[in-house]
Write a protein that holds these residues in place. Structure first.
Motif, PDB file in Angstrom:
ATOM      1  N   LEU A 252       0.844  -1.216   0.000  1.00 16.49           N
ATOM      2  CA  LEU A 252       0.000   0.000   0.000  1.00 16.49           C
ATOM      3  C   LEU A 252       0.877   1.263   0.000  1.00 16.49           C
ATOM      4  O   LEU A 252       2.088   1.176   0.190  1.00 16.49           O
ATOM      5  N   PRO A 253       0.271   2.451  -0.151  1.00  9.81           N
ATOM      6  CA  PRO A 253       1.091   3.670  -0.171  1.00  9.81           C
ATOM      7  C   PRO A 253       1.713   4.028   1.179  1.00  9.81           C
ATOM      8  O   PRO A 253       2.569   4.904   1.261  1.00  9.81           O
ATOM      9  N   ASN A 254       1.273   3.416   2.263  1.00 13.32           N
ATOM     10  CA  ASN A 254       1.887   3.717   3.573  1.00 13.32           C
ATOM     11  C   ASN A 254       1.828   2.520   4.505  1.00 13.32           C
ATOM     12  O   ASN A 254       1.051   1.583   4.265  1.00 13.32           O
ATOM     13  N   LYS A 272      12.889   6.519   8.988  1.00 11.00           N
ATOM     14  CA  LYS A 272      13.907   7.174   8.150  1.00 11.00           C
ATOM     15  C   LYS A 272      15.109   7.552   9.022  1.00 11.00           C
ATOM     16  O   LYS A 272      16.249   7.278   8.677  1.00 11.00           O
ATOM     17  N   GLU A 273      14.815   8.166  10.189  1.00 11.13           N
ATOM     18  CA  GLU A 273      15.903   8.567  11.109  1.00 11.13           C
ATOM     19  C   GLU A 273      16.704   7.358  11.581  1.00 11.13           C
ATOM     20  O   GLU A 273      17.918   7.414  11.745  1.00 11.13           O
ATOM     21  N   GLU A 274      15.990   6.259  11.802  1.00 12.51           N
ATOM     22  CA  GLU A 274      16.652   5.042  12.302  1.00 12.51           C
ATOM     23  C   GLU A 274      17.321   4.238  11.191  1.00 12.51           C
ATOM     24  O   GLU A 274      17.813   3.140  11.419  1.00 12.51           O
ATOM     25  N   LYS A 275      17.203   4.759   9.966  1.00 11.85           N
ATOM     26  CA  LYS A 275      17.800   4.108   8.780  1.00 11.85           C
ATOM     27  C   LYS A 275      17.163   2.768   8.450  1.00 11.85           C
ATOM     28  O   LYS A 275      17.807   1.820   7.970  1.00 11.85           O
ATOM     29  N   ILE A 276      15.857   2.672   8.739  1.00 13.35           N
ATOM     30  CA  ILE A 276      15.102   1.495   8.270  1.00 13.35           C
ATOM     31  C   ILE A 276      14.520   1.912   6.925  1.00 13.35           C
ATOM     32  O   ILE A 276      13.832   2.938   6.842  1.00 13.35           O
ATOM     33  N   ASP A 277      14.806   1.141   5.873  1.00 15.59           N
ATOM     34  CA  ASP A 277      14.285   1.478   4.544  1.00 15.59           C
ATOM     35  C   ASP A 277      12.827   1.053   4.446  1.00 15.59           C
ATOM     36  O   ASP A 277      12.505  -0.099   4.761  1.00 15.59           O
ATOM     37  N   VAL A 278      11.965   1.970   4.035  1.00 13.31           N
ATOM     38  CA  VAL A 278      10.556   1.596   3.853  1.00 13.31           C
ATOM     39  C   VAL A 278      10.237   1.695   2.369  1.00 13.31           C
ATOM     40  O   VAL A 278      10.338   2.771   1.781  1.00 13.31           O
ATOM     41  N   LEU A 279       9.880   0.558   1.753  1.00 13.31           N
ATOM     42  CA  LEU A 279       9.513   0.554   0.339  1.00 13.31           C
ATOM     43  C   LEU A 279       8.003   0.391   0.251  1.00 13.31           C
ATOM     44  O   LEU A 279       7.480  -0.716   0.419  1.00 13.31           O
ATOM     45  N   THR A 280       7.299   1.503   0.067  1.00 18.47           N
ATOM     46  CA  THR A 280       5.841   1.416  -0.057  1.00 18.47           C
ATOM     47  C   THR A 280       5.474   1.245  -1.530  1.00 18.47           C
ATOM     48  O   THR A 280       6.338   1.356  -2.408  1.00 18.47           O
ATOM     49  N   LYS A 281       4.214   0.993  -1.786  1.00 20.54           N
ATOM     50  CA  LYS A 281       3.713   0.723  -3.147  1.00 20.54           C
ATOM     51  C   LYS A 281       4.587  -0.327  -3.830  1.00 20.54           C
ATOM     52  O   LYS A 281       4.911  -0.208  -5.012  1.00 20.54           O
ATOM     53  N   ARG A 298       6.242   3.431  -9.335  1.00 20.50           N
ATOM     54  CA  ARG A 298       6.959   4.702  -9.228  1.00 20.50           C
ATOM     55  C   ARG A 298       5.970   5.862  -9.138  1.00 20.50           C
ATOM     56  O   ARG A 298       4.792   5.709  -9.496  1.00 20.50           O
ATOM     57  N   PRO A 299       6.428   7.063  -8.669  1.00 30.92           N
ATOM     58  CA  PRO A 299       5.499   8.198  -8.525  1.00 30.92           C
ATOM     59  C   PRO A 299       4.744   8.534  -9.816  1.00 30.92           C
ATOM     60  O   PRO A 299       3.610   8.986  -9.787  1.00 30.92           O
ATOM     61  N   ASP A 300       5.378   8.296 -10.995  1.00 33.33           N
ATOM     62  CA  ASP A 300       4.670   8.597 -12.255  1.00 33.33           C
ATOM     63  C   ASP A 300       3.728   7.473 -12.684  1.00 33.33           C
ATOM     64  O   ASP A 300       3.155   7.505 -13.777  1.00 33.33           O
ATOM     65  N   GLY A 301       3.578   6.467 -11.835  1.00 30.60           N
ATOM     66  CA  GLY A 301       2.629   5.394 -12.123  1.00 30.60           C
ATOM     67  C   GLY A 301       3.241   4.207 -12.860  1.00 30.60           C
ATOM     68  O   GLY A 301       2.591   3.166 -12.992  1.00 30.60           O
TER      69      GLY A 301
END
Ligand code: FAD
Ligand code: NAI
Length: 508
Positions: A252-254, A272-281, A298-301
């Protein structure tokens, strides 16, 4: 000075009170009252499962009113909210387990327990077929248990959506065994990465921990894992610590879709601060023994297929229906459209039946599959069954008194009539039981680095809070919700132990 004196006295008295409460709880636990033996003339109530729903029911049920038989492959209750902490050894797994036999010994009447899996239910013959799937088997490993009333509280299994390679290559996080396996594998990855001569590329892969599913399970686990790397691996295995990486993948987006917007943003920023990568969508489509393949939007769909190497993969994409529930659904005509579990009415009766109830994750009552819902449903059923037993007893007494009035007119008739009136008054009150109503008390989640997020229900609204104070609230709330004084004590000791000496990284 006087205020200080009073404060000191108050603290002293509270500490004494707490010690007294612990001593009393220990005494009570060690000295249970003698139990009434099951009465074969009473109805047999069979309960499947020893999770949140079933144990909440059994804790409040007046067991002397029924012959209670409990069937579960797990002879303990598991406090799931603290399970993510067991994956890194912050909490030892036995601290959040409570043997059901010690719960049952405190019930007024004895409860029969069989450690077995219910493999099928025959609603026409009113029997449950149970199978002992444990390592050690006797002459008999399958039998039938007849019931008058049946409660299904078997929870759910892990959803994989049929994605290839998930079952073979990833760890789940639902049971104690899952947490133990993850704990072992994390340290195996770390020790293998530290092996002499390991290539840089292989070190990076081994130390890449991928979590699929950004629901509360995935988020809490990712937070606990990053804490472990920061607090213990950095100190104990410094030569490779900077290559440890946690990535959370969410379709999902979040992340945390069931939490309020503000808390979602706070969680994503903290990660983000803790350097955990979050890959949404990003949706995982395929899993092999060393990589996951996912489609990212990607943001452009546009869509892109990415391949992510991993050392440990934890799969936390929610719930699926258990085979026993599917089997029951297939046997009840009124359940033909049920896909997510057993459809129940407002009294939690399985639709299309008269004597089967369902609670928790396996029941579809219109609520989220949470411990909070399951516990409230279990409490409701206990009240319902206690009332049903009282109703039957009162109706039998009225019948008896009415017959005696008819047989021997004049003898004590005034007394009998008064008692009948009293019974009928009680009956009216008892019979007036309202349908199940869920009261949402809020959602809490630990997100790592001693921070938590909380959506707490307040009057008719909601308060969203986050940060270190919320973390203290999270800790005290879950400590107070632990099943027993023993669990509370053990969890507190584990927290203290980890704070003082760090987590135990030895691999069993
Ligand atoms: P469970 O608690 O899963 O119990 C099911 C029982 O049925 C088990 O004893 C099992 O052994 C038994 N069983 C399984 N198959 C059979 C069979 N064939 N025959 C007989 N018995 C069977 N919810 C919250 O509200 N707050 C939280 O903080 C929270 N944290 C969580 C953390 C994690 C890591 C996980 C995985 C879940 C969490 N949940 C939380 C969700 C919560 O644990 C579930 O919603 C809850 O356990 C559901 O209760 P249940 O009684 O339906 O099932
Ligand atoms: P979930 O169903 O809440 O979340 C699973 C997530 O996985 C979803 O966001 C979904 O979009 C994602 N997903 C599914 N397939 C995917 C794929 N192929 N690739 C990438 N992402 C994918 O499951 P979770 O977290 O296990 O929770 C189950 C239940 O237990 C929920 O009701 C939850 O509220 C409850 N729970 C509550 C906790 C708390 O209150 N602290 C902690 C843990 C669980």
């Amino acid at each position: 000075l006087t205020t200080f004196k009073w404060l000191w006295r108050l603290t002293y008295l509270s500490a004494l009170g707490a010690i007294g409460a612990v001593i009393y709880a220990v005494y009570e636990d060690r000295n249970p009252q003698p139990q009434v033996q099951p009465d074969p003339t009473k109805k047999t109530l069979v309960v499947l499962g020893t999770g949140w729903g079933s144990v909440s029911l059994l804790k409040k049920l007046d067991t002397e009113n029924y012959n209670v038989v409990v069937i579960s492959p797990r002879n303990y209750f598991l406090f799931t909210p603290l399970l993510p902490s067991c994956t890194t050894g912050l909490i030892e797994h036995r601290s959040i387990m409570e043997p059901v036999r010690s719960i049952f010994q405190h019930r007024k009447a004895a409860v029969k327990f069989y450690e077995a899996e219910a493999s099928s239910v025959d609603p026409d013959r009113k029997v449950v077929i149970i199978t002992d799937n444990s390592e050690i088997q006797g002459d008999t490993s399958q039998t039938e248990i007849p019931y008058d009333m049946l409660v299904v509280g078997v929870g759910a299994e892990n959803a994989t959506f049929g994605i290839p390679g998930v079952r073979e290559n990833s760890c789940f996080l639902k049971e104690i065994g899952d947490a133990q396996l993850i704990r072992k594998k994390i340290m195996d990855c770390v020790e293998t990465a530290a092996f002499k001569g390991q290539t840089e590329e292989e070190i990076k892969r081994l130390l890449h921990m991928v979590v699929v599913g950004g629901g509360p399970t995935g988020v809490e686990f990712a937070g606990e894992l990053q804490d472990f790397f920061e607090q213990d691996i950095k100190r104990l295995v410094p030569e490779i610590a900077d290559r440890c990486k946690v990535t959370l993948i969410e379709a999902l987006p979040n992340v945390l879709p069931s939490f309020s917007r503000q808390l979602i943003e706070y969680t994503e920023n903290t990660f983000k601060e803790e350097k955990i990568d979050v890959l949404t969508k990003t949706m995982v489509k395929n899993v092999s023994d060393k990589t996951v393949e996912a489609v990212a939007t990607r943001p452009d769909g546009t869509k892109e297929t990415i391949t992510i190497p991993y050392g440990l993969l934890v799969w936390a994409t929610g719930n699926a229906v258990r085979p026993i529930v599917k089997d029951l659904i297939s046997k009840i005509a009124a359940q033909k459209d049920s896909r997510r579990g057993l459809a129940v009415n407002e009294y939690l009766v399985v639709q299309g039946t008269r004597d089967i109830w369902a609670v928790g994750d396996c029941a579809v009552a219109g609520y989220a599959p949470t411990a909070q819902v399951a516990a409230q449903e279990g409490n409701f059923l206990a009240r319902l069954f206690n009332n049903m037993a009282k109703t039957e007893a009162l109706e039998a007494r009225i019948h008896e008194l009415s017959s005696s009035l008819n047989l021997k007119p004049g003898t004590n008739s005034a007394d009998a009539a008064r008692e009948i009136e009293e019974c009928e008054r009680k009956l009216r009150r008892i019979k007036d039981i309202k349908p199940f109503h869920y009261t949402h008390q809020g959602s809490l989640a630990y997100i790592g680095s001693e921070k938590a997020v909380a959506d707490v229900s307040w009057w008719n609204g909601n308060i969203a809070s986050h940060g270190s104070m919320t973390y203290l609230f999270w800790r005290s709330a879950y400590l107070s919700m632990c099943f027993s004084t023993r669990n509370r004590l053990l969890v507190s000791i584990d927290w203290l132990k980890s704070k003082m000496f760090g987590r135990d990284i030895s691999r069993e």
